[in-house]
Design an enzyme around this catalytic site. Structure first.
Site, PDB file in Angstrom:
ATOM      1  N   ASP A 154       4.915  -6.451   9.105  1.00 19.50           N
ATOM      2  CA  ASP A 154       6.026  -6.138  10.008  1.00 19.50           C
ATOM      3  C   ASP A 154       6.059  -7.082  11.204  1.00 19.50           C
ATOM      4  O   ASP A 154       7.123  -7.485  11.659  1.00 19.50           O
ATOM      5  CB  ASP A 154       5.920  -4.684  10.495  1.00 19.50           C
ATOM      6  CG  ASP A 154       6.374  -3.700   9.430  1.00 19.50           C
ATOM      7  OD1 ASP A 154       7.141  -4.101   8.532  1.00 19.50           O
ATOM      8  OD2 ASP A 154       5.946  -2.529   9.484  1.00 19.50           O
ATOM      9  N   ARG A 172       0.851  -1.197   0.000  1.00 16.01           N
ATOM     10  CA  ARG A 172       0.000   0.000   0.000  1.00 16.01           C
ATOM     11  C   ARG A 172       0.876   1.232   0.000  1.00 16.01           C
ATOM     12  O   ARG A 172       1.761   1.362   0.838  1.00 16.01           O
ATOM     13  CB  ARG A 172      -0.843   0.033   1.286  1.00 16.01           C
ATOM     14  CG  ARG A 172      -2.111  -0.701   1.184  1.00 16.01           C
ATOM     15  CD  ARG A 172      -3.126  -0.318   2.222  1.00 16.01           C
ATOM     16  NE  ARG A 172      -2.656   0.132   3.514  1.00 16.01           N
ATOM     17  CZ  ARG A 172      -3.464   0.414   4.519  1.00 16.01           C
ATOM     18  NH1 ARG A 172      -4.760   0.298   4.362  1.00 16.01           N
ATOM     19  NH2 ARG A 172      -3.001   0.809   5.676  1.00 16.01           N
ATOM     20  N   ASP A 231       0.588  -3.630  12.022  1.00 14.67           N
ATOM     21  CA  ASP A 231       1.034  -3.964  10.661  1.00 14.67           C
ATOM     22  C   ASP A 231       1.385  -5.446  10.598  1.00 14.67           C
ATOM     23  O   ASP A 231       2.385  -5.884  11.170  1.00 14.67           O
ATOM     24  CB  ASP A 231       2.247  -3.096  10.285  1.00 14.67           C
ATOM     25  CG  ASP A 231       2.601  -3.259   8.822  1.00 14.67           C
ATOM     26  OD1 ASP A 231       2.834  -4.408   8.384  1.00 14.67           O
ATOM     27  OD2 ASP A 231       2.634  -2.258   8.098  1.00 14.67           O
TER      28      ASP A 231
HETATM   29  C1  PRP Z   1      -1.169  -4.905   4.107  1.00 11.92           C
HETATM   30  C2  PRP Z   1      -1.988  -6.178   4.169  1.00 11.92           C
HETATM   31  C3  PRP Z   1      -2.805  -6.098   2.905  1.00 11.92           C
HETATM   32  C4  PRP Z   1      -3.066  -4.628   2.777  1.00 11.92           C
HETATM   33  C5  PRP Z   1      -4.450  -4.360   3.255  1.00 11.92           C
HETATM   34  O1  PRP Z   1      -0.091  -5.053   3.277  1.00 11.92           O
HETATM   35  O2  PRP Z   1      -1.213  -7.321   4.260  1.00 11.92           O
HETATM   36  O3  PRP Z   1      -2.137  -6.603   1.759  1.00 11.92           O
HETATM   37  O4  PRP Z   1      -2.097  -3.961   3.601  1.00 11.92           O
HETATM   38  O5  PRP Z   1      -4.793  -3.046   3.043  1.00 11.92           O
HETATM   39  P1  PRP Z   1      -5.938  -2.586   2.051  1.00 11.92           P
HETATM   40  O6  PRP Z   1      -7.109  -3.489   2.290  1.00 11.92           O
HETATM   41  O7  PRP Z   1      -6.182  -1.176   2.482  1.00 11.92           O
HETATM   42  O8  PRP Z   1      -5.411  -2.670   0.654  1.00 11.92           O
HETATM   43  P2  PRP Z   1       1.095  -3.960   3.248  1.00 11.92           P
HETATM   44  O9  PRP Z   1       0.835  -2.893   2.243  1.00 11.92           O
HETATM   45  O10 PRP Z   1       1.355  -3.473   4.650  1.00 11.92           O
HETATM   46  O11 PRP Z   1       2.306  -4.787   2.679  1.00 11.92           O
HETATM   47  P3  PRP Z   1       3.166  -5.954   3.373  1.00 11.92           P
HETATM   48  O12 PRP Z   1       2.304  -7.183   3.395  1.00 11.92           O
HETATM   49  O13 PRP Z   1       4.343  -6.082   2.460  1.00 11.92           O
HETATM   50  O14 PRP Z   1       3.551  -5.506   4.766  1.00 11.92           O
HETATM   51  N1  URA Z   2      -2.372  -3.484   6.780  1.00  7.71           N
HETATM   52  C1  URA Z   2      -2.013  -3.972   7.994  1.00  7.71           C
HETATM   53  O1  URA Z   2      -1.023  -4.711   8.095  1.00  7.71           O
HETATM   54  N2  URA Z   2      -2.740  -3.612   9.054  1.00  7.71           N
HETATM   55  C2  URA Z   2      -3.824  -2.828   8.979  1.00  7.71           C
HETATM   56  O2  URA Z   2      -4.458  -2.552  10.014  1.00  7.71           O
HETATM   57  C3  URA Z   2      -4.187  -2.330   7.716  1.00  7.71           C
HETATM   58  C4  URA Z   2      -3.458  -2.684   6.627  1.00  7.71           C
END
Ligand code: PRP
Ligand code: URA
Length: 208
Positions: A202, A103, A199
Protein backbone atom coordinates in the site's frame (compact mmCIF):
# COMPACT_ATOMS: atom_id res chain seq x y z
CA UNK A 1 22.18 -20.32 7.21
CA UNK A 2 21.79 -17.31 9.48
CA UNK A 3 19.97 -14.29 8.05
CA UNK A 4 22.36 -11.55 6.98
CA UNK A 5 21.38 -8.07 8.16
CA UNK A 6 22.83 -4.92 6.62
CA UNK A 7 24.54 -3.26 9.49
CA UNK A 8 25.34 0.31 8.52
CA UNK A 9 24.46 3.72 9.96
CA UNK A 10 23.27 4.99 6.58
CA UNK A 11 20.90 2.04 6.21
CA UNK A 12 19.49 2.79 9.68
CA UNK A 13 19.12 6.43 8.58
CA UNK A 14 17.26 5.45 5.39
CA UNK A 15 15.08 3.01 7.34
CA UNK A 16 14.15 5.76 9.80
CA UNK A 17 12.69 7.78 6.91
CA UNK A 18 11.11 4.71 5.30
CA UNK A 19 9.39 3.59 8.51
CA UNK A 20 8.03 7.06 9.33
CA UNK A 21 4.27 7.12 8.73
CA UNK A 22 4.56 10.67 7.38
CA UNK A 23 6.86 9.65 4.52
CA UNK A 24 4.94 9.89 1.23
CA UNK A 25 4.71 7.44 -1.66
CA UNK A 26 7.39 9.05 -3.86
CA UNK A 27 10.08 9.09 -1.18
CA UNK A 28 9.04 5.64 0.10
CA UNK A 29 9.47 4.15 -3.38
CA UNK A 30 12.86 5.86 -3.86
CA UNK A 31 14.13 4.50 -0.55
CA UNK A 32 12.95 0.94 -1.27
CA UNK A 33 14.81 1.15 -4.58
CA UNK A 34 17.98 2.50 -2.95
CA UNK A 35 18.07 -0.02 -0.09
CA UNK A 36 17.32 -2.75 -2.64
CA UNK A 37 20.52 -1.81 -4.46
CA UNK A 38 22.60 -2.24 -1.32
CA UNK A 39 20.89 -5.54 -0.50
CA UNK A 40 21.74 -6.77 -3.98
CA UNK A 41 25.41 -5.88 -3.52
CA UNK A 42 25.42 -7.82 -0.24
CA UNK A 43 23.63 -10.80 -1.80
CA UNK A 44 26.23 -10.95 -4.57
CA UNK A 45 29.23 -11.07 -2.24
CA UNK A 46 29.78 -14.75 -3.07
CA UNK A 47 29.34 -14.27 -6.83
CA UNK A 48 31.77 -16.21 -8.97
CA UNK A 49 33.49 -14.13 -11.63
CA UNK A 50 34.85 -15.26 -14.97
CA UNK A 51 38.39 -14.28 -15.79
CA UNK A 52 38.64 -11.91 -18.76
CA UNK A 53 41.39 -9.88 -20.32
CA UNK A 54 40.72 -6.19 -20.85
CA UNK A 55 42.85 -3.25 -21.86
CA UNK A 56 42.84 -0.09 -19.78
CA UNK A 57 44.20 3.14 -21.33
CA UNK A 58 47.46 2.20 -19.61
CA UNK A 59 47.91 -1.57 -20.13
CA UNK A 60 46.33 -4.99 -20.60
CA UNK A 61 45.16 -6.79 -17.48
CA UNK A 62 43.33 -9.90 -16.37
CA UNK A 63 40.29 -9.28 -14.21
CA UNK A 64 36.92 -10.78 -13.24
CA UNK A 65 33.52 -10.22 -14.84
CA UNK A 66 30.08 -11.44 -13.83
CA UNK A 67 28.14 -13.64 -16.22
CA UNK A 68 24.80 -11.86 -15.81
CA UNK A 69 23.02 -14.61 -17.76
CA UNK A 70 23.22 -16.86 -14.71
CA UNK A 71 20.75 -14.84 -12.62
CA UNK A 72 17.04 -14.15 -12.32
CA UNK A 73 15.14 -11.83 -10.02
CA UNK A 74 11.69 -12.94 -8.91
CA UNK A 75 9.61 -10.27 -7.14
CA UNK A 76 6.61 -11.43 -5.13
CA UNK A 77 3.75 -9.21 -6.31
CA UNK A 78 2.85 -6.60 -5.51
CA UNK A 79 5.33 -5.17 -3.02
CA UNK A 80 8.35 -7.04 -4.43
CA UNK A 81 8.07 -4.89 -7.56
CA UNK A 82 9.32 -1.97 -5.47
CA UNK A 83 12.73 -3.63 -5.17
CA UNK A 84 13.08 -4.48 -8.84
CA UNK A 85 14.43 -1.16 -10.12
CA UNK A 86 17.23 -1.10 -7.53
CA UNK A 87 18.40 -4.65 -8.12
CA UNK A 88 18.23 -4.44 -11.92
CA UNK A 89 20.39 -1.32 -11.79
CA UNK A 90 23.05 -3.60 -10.24
CA UNK A 91 22.56 -6.63 -12.58
CA UNK A 92 20.80 -5.16 -15.63
CA UNK A 93 20.87 -8.33 -17.74
CA UNK A 94 19.31 -10.68 -15.18
CA UNK A 95 16.01 -12.17 -16.30
CA UNK A 96 12.85 -11.52 -14.32
CA UNK A 97 10.05 -13.82 -13.17
CA UNK A 98 6.91 -12.90 -11.25
CA UNK A 99 5.04 -14.65 -8.46
CA UNK A 100 1.66 -13.16 -7.57
CA UNK A 101 0.68 -13.68 -3.94
CA UNK A 102 -1.45 -11.98 -1.34
CA UNK A 103 -2.10 -12.82 2.29
CA UNK A 104 -5.64 -13.83 3.18
CA UNK A 105 -6.58 -11.18 5.76
CA UNK A 106 -8.30 -13.68 8.07
CA UNK A 107 -6.09 -16.76 7.90
CA UNK A 108 -2.86 -14.86 7.03
CA UNK A 109 -2.10 -17.71 4.62
CA UNK A 110 -0.66 -16.73 1.23
CA UNK A 111 -2.83 -17.12 -1.88
CA UNK A 112 -0.94 -17.68 -5.13
CA UNK A 113 -2.59 -16.01 -8.16
CA UNK A 114 0.21 -15.75 -10.73
CA UNK A 115 3.42 -17.55 -11.67
CA UNK A 116 5.55 -16.75 -14.69
CA UNK A 117 9.30 -17.30 -14.78
CA UNK A 118 11.97 -17.48 -17.50
CA UNK A 119 12.00 -20.78 -19.45
CA UNK A 120 15.54 -21.63 -18.33
CA UNK A 121 14.90 -20.78 -14.67
CA UNK A 122 16.41 -24.06 -13.40
CA UNK A 123 19.78 -23.00 -14.82
CA UNK A 124 19.80 -19.68 -12.97
CA UNK A 125 20.50 -18.51 -9.46
CA UNK A 126 17.24 -16.94 -8.33
CA UNK A 127 16.96 -13.95 -6.03
CA UNK A 128 13.45 -13.57 -4.61
CA UNK A 129 12.39 -10.00 -3.80
CA UNK A 130 9.85 -8.98 -1.18
CA UNK A 131 10.20 -6.03 1.19
CA UNK A 132 8.48 -7.86 4.08
CA UNK A 133 9.20 -11.29 5.59
CA UNK A 134 6.47 -11.56 8.24
CA UNK A 135 5.06 -15.04 9.07
CA UNK A 136 7.21 -16.43 6.25
CA UNK A 137 4.20 -18.05 4.53
CA UNK A 138 4.66 -16.15 1.25
CA UNK A 139 8.41 -16.78 1.21
CA UNK A 140 7.96 -20.53 1.82
CA UNK A 141 5.39 -20.87 -0.96
CA UNK A 142 7.55 -18.87 -3.39
CA UNK A 143 10.61 -21.01 -2.58
CA UNK A 144 8.57 -24.24 -2.92
CA UNK A 145 7.24 -23.13 -6.32
CA UNK A 146 10.72 -22.28 -7.61
CA UNK A 147 12.26 -25.50 -6.30
CA UNK A 148 9.44 -27.49 -7.96
CA UNK A 149 10.62 -25.92 -11.25
CA UNK A 150 14.13 -27.26 -10.63
CA UNK A 151 15.80 -24.12 -9.25
CA UNK A 152 18.82 -25.14 -7.20
CA UNK A 153 20.19 -21.89 -5.78
CA UNK A 154 17.82 -19.38 -4.19
CA UNK A 155 18.42 -16.22 -2.15
CA UNK A 156 15.77 -14.08 -0.48
CA UNK A 157 16.08 -10.29 -0.28
CA UNK A 158 13.80 -8.25 1.99
CA UNK A 159 13.86 -4.89 3.72
CA UNK A 160 12.36 -5.89 7.09
CA UNK A 161 12.31 -9.42 8.48
CA UNK A 162 10.45 -10.72 11.53
CA UNK A 163 12.20 -13.36 13.66
CA UNK A 164 9.17 -15.67 13.17
CA UNK A 165 9.54 -15.59 9.36
CA UNK A 166 13.30 -16.08 9.48
CA UNK A 167 12.94 -19.19 11.67
CA UNK A 168 10.33 -20.66 9.31
CA UNK A 169 12.51 -20.22 6.22
CA UNK A 170 15.64 -21.44 8.00
CA UNK A 171 13.85 -24.58 9.23
CA UNK A 172 12.22 -25.56 5.95
CA UNK A 173 14.84 -24.25 3.52
CA UNK A 174 18.22 -24.08 5.29
CA UNK A 175 19.91 -23.69 1.88
CA UNK A 176 18.19 -20.34 1.20
CA UNK A 177 20.16 -17.34 2.41
CA UNK A 178 18.09 -14.39 3.65
CA UNK A 179 19.42 -10.84 3.26
CA UNK A 180 17.58 -8.04 5.03
CA UNK A 181 18.13 -4.42 5.95
CA UNK A 182 16.81 -5.02 9.48
CA UNK A 183 15.48 -7.78 11.74
CA UNK A 184 12.58 -6.32 13.71
CA UNK A 185 11.02 -7.39 17.02
CA UNK A 186 7.91 -9.54 16.53
CA UNK A 187 4.53 -9.89 14.76
CA UNK A 188 1.38 -8.31 16.20
CA UNK A 189 -2.07 -9.99 16.36
CA UNK A 190 -2.67 -9.04 12.70
CA UNK A 191 0.69 -10.58 11.73
CA UNK A 192 2.18 -7.17 10.94
CA UNK A 193 5.83 -6.65 11.72
CA UNK A 194 6.50 -4.52 14.84
CA UNK A 195 7.72 -1.80 14.62
CA UNK A 196 7.90 -2.47 10.85
CA UNK A 197 6.77 0.07 8.29
CA UNK A 198 3.11 -0.82 7.83
CA UNK A 199 1.76 -2.33 4.64
CA UNK A 200 4.61 -2.20 2.14
CA UNK A 201 2.43 -2.75 -0.95
CA UNK A 202 0.00 0.00 0.00
CA UNK A 203 2.83 2.41 0.77
CA UNK A 204 4.69 1.68 -2.49
CA UNK A 205 1.60 1.99 -4.68
CA UNK A 206 -0.33 4.54 -2.62
CA UNK A 207 -3.38 2.30 -2.42
CA UNK A 208 -4.45 3.30 1.12
C1 PRP B 1 2.91 -8.69 2.01
C2 PRP B 1 4.40 -8.72 1.73
C3 PRP B 1 4.69 -10.19 1.62
C4 PRP B 1 3.75 -10.78 2.63
C5 PRP B 1 4.53 -11.10 3.85
O1 PRP B 1 2.19 -8.85 0.86
O2 PRP B 1 4.75 -7.99 0.60
O3 PRP B 1 4.45 -10.72 0.32
O4 PRP B 1 2.75 -9.79 2.89
O5 PRP B 1 3.75 -11.76 4.77
P1 PRP B 1 4.01 -13.25 5.23
O6 PRP B 1 5.48 -13.38 5.48
O7 PRP B 1 3.19 -13.35 6.47
O8 PRP B 1 3.52 -14.17 4.15
P2 PRP B 1 0.60 -8.59 0.83
O9 PRP B 1 -0.17 -9.82 1.13
O10 PRP B 1 0.28 -7.39 1.69
O11 PRP B 1 0.34 -8.29 -0.70
P3 PRP B 1 0.74 -7.01 -1.58
O12 PRP B 1 2.22 -7.10 -1.83
O13 PRP B 1 -0.07 -7.20 -2.82
O14 PRP B 1 0.37 -5.76 -0.82
N1 URA C 1 3.05 -7.35 4.97
C1 URA C 1 3.36 -6.03 5.07
O1 URA C 1 3.27 -5.30 4.08
N2 URA C 1 3.73 -5.56 6.27
C2 URA C 1 3.84 -6.33 7.36
O2 URA C 1 4.21 -5.82 8.44
C3 URA C 1 3.52 -7.69 7.24
C4 URA C 1 3.14 -8.18 6.04
Amino acid sequence: MKAIELNHPLIEHKLAILRDKNTGTKEFRELIKEIGMFLCYEAMKDAELEEVEIETPIKKMKTGKLNEDKYAFVPILRAGMGLLEGVTSVIPNAKIGHIGMYRNEETFEPVNYFFKVPKDIEEREVIILDPMLATGGSALDAIDLLKSKGVKKIKFICIIAAPEGIVKVEEKHPDVQIYCAHIDEYLNENKYIVPGLGDAGDRIFGTK
